[in-house]
Design a protein around this motif. Structure first.
Motif, mmCIF file in Angstrom:
data_model
loop_
_atom_site.group_PDB
_atom_site.id
_atom_site.type_symbol
_atom_site.label_atom_id
_atom_site.label_comp_id
_atom_site.label_asym_id
_atom_site.label_seq_id
_atom_site.Cartn_x
_atom_site.Cartn_y
_atom_site.Cartn_z
ATOM 1 N N ARG A 23 5.680 9.822 8.601
ATOM 2 C CA ARG A 23 6.512 8.678 8.240
ATOM 3 C C ARG A 23 7.209 8.109 9.481
ATOM 4 O O ARG A 23 7.257 6.894 9.679
ATOM 5 C CB ARG A 23 7.529 9.132 7.197
ATOM 6 C CG ARG A 23 8.264 8.055 6.528
ATOM 7 C CD ARG A 23 9.088 8.539 5.374
ATOM 8 N NE ARG A 23 9.542 9.923 5.505
ATOM 9 C CZ ARG A 23 10.212 10.572 4.591
ATOM 10 N NH1 ARG A 23 10.506 9.981 3.461
ATOM 11 N NH2 ARG A 23 10.592 11.803 4.773
ATOM 12 N N TYR A 26 4.861 5.984 11.683
ATOM 13 C CA TYR A 26 4.595 4.655 11.134
ATOM 14 C C TYR A 26 5.794 3.727 11.344
ATOM 15 O O TYR A 26 5.647 2.603 11.832
ATOM 16 C CB TYR A 26 4.254 4.717 9.638
ATOM 17 C CG TYR A 26 4.087 3.345 9.060
ATOM 18 C CD1 TYR A 26 2.902 2.651 9.231
ATOM 19 C CD2 TYR A 26 5.147 2.704 8.406
ATOM 20 C CE1 TYR A 26 2.753 1.360 8.743
ATOM 21 C CE2 TYR A 26 5.007 1.417 7.927
ATOM 22 C CZ TYR A 26 3.813 0.757 8.091
ATOM 23 O OH TYR A 26 3.683 -0.526 7.623
ATOM 24 N N TRP A 27 6.995 4.172 10.970
ATOM 25 C CA TRP A 27 8.156 3.283 11.017
ATOM 26 C C TRP A 27 8.612 2.996 12.436
ATOM 27 O O TRP A 27 9.100 1.901 12.724
ATOM 28 C CB TRP A 27 9.289 3.834 10.159
ATOM 29 C CG TRP A 27 8.954 3.689 8.709
ATOM 30 C CD1 TRP A 27 8.668 4.680 7.830
ATOM 31 C CD2 TRP A 27 8.818 2.457 7.971
ATOM 32 N NE1 TRP A 27 8.362 4.150 6.592
ATOM 33 C CE2 TRP A 27 8.446 2.786 6.646
ATOM 34 C CE3 TRP A 27 8.971 1.118 8.298
ATOM 35 C CZ2 TRP A 27 8.229 1.827 5.671
ATOM 36 C CZ3 TRP A 27 8.756 0.159 7.319
ATOM 37 C CH2 TRP A 27 8.394 0.519 6.029
ATOM 38 N N GLY A 74 -1.277 2.408 9.603
ATOM 39 C CA GLY A 74 -1.064 2.231 8.163
ATOM 40 C C GLY A 74 -2.048 3.036 7.343
ATOM 41 O O GLY A 74 -1.678 3.685 6.352
ATOM 42 N N ARG A 77 -1.166 6.632 7.650
ATOM 43 C CA ARG A 77 0.019 6.912 6.827
ATOM 44 C C ARG A 77 -0.381 7.078 5.364
ATOM 45 O O ARG A 77 0.139 7.954 4.666
ATOM 46 C CB ARG A 77 1.046 5.777 6.986
ATOM 47 C CG ARG A 77 2.291 5.966 6.170
ATOM 48 C CD ARG A 77 3.163 7.065 6.738
ATOM 49 N NE ARG A 77 4.114 7.480 5.726
ATOM 50 C CZ ARG A 77 4.250 8.728 5.287
ATOM 51 N NH1 ARG A 77 3.543 9.689 5.810
ATOM 52 N NH2 ARG A 77 5.106 9.024 4.350
ATOM 53 N N LEU A 78 -1.290 6.245 4.882
ATOM 54 C CA LEU A 78 -1.782 6.396 3.517
ATOM 55 C C LEU A 78 -2.516 7.718 3.342
ATOM 56 O O LEU A 78 -2.396 8.370 2.310
ATOM 57 C CB LEU A 78 -2.685 5.220 3.142
ATOM 58 C CG LEU A 78 -1.970 3.891 2.914
ATOM 59 C CD1 LEU A 78 -2.976 2.764 2.776
ATOM 60 C CD2 LEU A 78 -1.059 3.957 1.697
ATOM 61 N N ILE A 88 -4.873 0.038 1.848
ATOM 62 C CA ILE A 88 -4.164 -0.891 2.731
ATOM 63 C C ILE A 88 -4.434 -2.339 2.292
ATOM 64 O O ILE A 88 -3.612 -3.230 2.507
ATOM 65 C CB ILE A 88 -4.547 -0.662 4.217
ATOM 66 C CG1 ILE A 88 -3.531 -1.315 5.159
ATOM 67 C CG2 ILE A 88 -5.915 -1.206 4.537
ATOM 68 C CD1 ILE A 88 -2.370 -0.482 5.465
ATOM 69 N N LEU A 101 3.054 -1.143 -0.961
ATOM 70 C CA LEU A 101 2.824 -0.443 0.311
ATOM 71 C C LEU A 101 4.115 0.133 0.874
ATOM 72 O O LEU A 101 4.128 1.264 1.374
ATOM 73 C CB LEU A 101 2.170 -1.377 1.327
ATOM 74 C CG LEU A 101 0.685 -1.633 1.134
ATOM 75 C CD1 LEU A 101 0.177 -2.627 2.174
ATOM 76 C CD2 LEU A 101 -0.117 -0.352 1.198
ATOM 77 N N ILE A 102 5.196 -0.593 0.802
ATOM 78 C CA ILE A 102 6.478 -0.081 1.319
ATOM 79 C C ILE A 102 6.895 1.168 0.545
ATOM 80 O O ILE A 102 7.332 2.160 1.139
ATOM 81 C CB ILE A 102 7.569 -1.174 1.264
ATOM 82 C CG1 ILE A 102 7.285 -2.224 2.324
ATOM 83 C CG2 ILE A 102 8.954 -0.574 1.461
ATOM 84 C CD1 ILE A 102 8.165 -3.454 2.240
ATOM 85 N N TRP A 104 4.927 3.282 -0.921
ATOM 86 C CA TRP A 104 4.061 4.382 -0.484
ATOM 87 C C TRP A 104 4.419 4.854 0.923
ATOM 88 O O TRP A 104 4.413 6.045 1.209
ATOM 89 C CB TRP A 104 2.598 3.962 -0.533
ATOM 90 C CG TRP A 104 2.041 3.881 -1.916
ATOM 91 C CD1 TRP A 104 2.562 4.417 -3.046
ATOM 92 C CD2 TRP A 104 0.848 3.213 -2.316
ATOM 93 N NE1 TRP A 104 1.763 4.129 -4.122
ATOM 94 C CE2 TRP A 104 0.701 3.399 -3.712
ATOM 95 C CE3 TRP A 104 -0.114 2.490 -1.646
ATOM 96 C CZ2 TRP A 104 -0.365 2.878 -4.430
ATOM 97 C CZ3 TRP A 104 -1.171 1.975 -2.350
ATOM 98 C CH2 TRP A 104 -1.299 2.171 -3.731
ATOM 99 N N PHE A 105 4.715 3.912 1.826
ATOM 100 C CA PHE A 105 4.984 4.279 3.212
ATOM 101 C C PHE A 105 6.277 5.074 3.374
ATOM 102 O O PHE A 105 6.433 5.802 4.349
ATOM 103 C CB PHE A 105 5.019 3.041 4.109
ATOM 104 C CG PHE A 105 3.663 2.416 4.360
ATOM 105 C CD1 PHE A 105 2.501 3.155 4.275
ATOM 106 C CD2 PHE A 105 3.563 1.079 4.687
ATOM 107 C CE1 PHE A 105 1.265 2.582 4.519
ATOM 108 C CE2 PHE A 105 2.339 0.500 4.929
ATOM 109 C CZ PHE A 105 1.183 1.245 4.845
#
Length: 126
Positions: A23, A26-27, A74, A77-78, A88, A101-102, A104-105
């Motif tokens: 996480r 990704y962020w 992305g 991350r999934l 995605i 998506l947000i 899930w992320f």
């Protein structure tokens, strides 16, 4: 994973869609994209390369250069939350897709799955 490690990891895995991304990776890369966009926008305004459409030459080139690593992180991350990378594409659905998506992320990593061992259990790459 800290900011510089996350950016370095994402850029070194430029088009690597296999594996998993934590996480934080990704962020932090998302934050990097936002910062690059702001700097590119400022440069476009200062240099007069803004095309009047909201995106200038420098911003367009920066977005194009970061498109593939953004998609790759992305997808990874999934994979980390046990979803196929093809999910995605849900982001193409106006408004609702991005919200899904947000959600899930921001989920926490799942344990070991078909995409590899949990990155939480492994030490961060140096």
């Amino acid at each position: 994973m800290d900011f510089t490690t996350a950016v370095r990891t994402c850029l070194s895995k430029y088009a690597d869609f296999a594996g998993r991304a934590r996480r934080s990776e990704y962020w932090y890369f998302f934050l990097f994209n936002v910062l690059v966009s702001i700097v590119a926008s400022i440069l476009d305004n200062l240099l007069g390369t803004d095309m009047g459409t909201g995106t200038g030459v420098i911003g367009g080139l920066a977005s194009l250069a970061l498109l593939l690593p953004s998609l790759a992180v992305g997808v990874r991350r999934l994979h980390d939350i046990s979803r196929s990378g093809w999910w995605i594409l849900v982001g193409l659905i106006p408004l609702v897709g991005w919200i899904i998506l947000i959600i899930w992320f921001v989920q926490d990593s799942h344990g070991d799955n078909e995409h590899g061992p949990s990155p939480k259990a492994q030490p961060a790459a140096a």
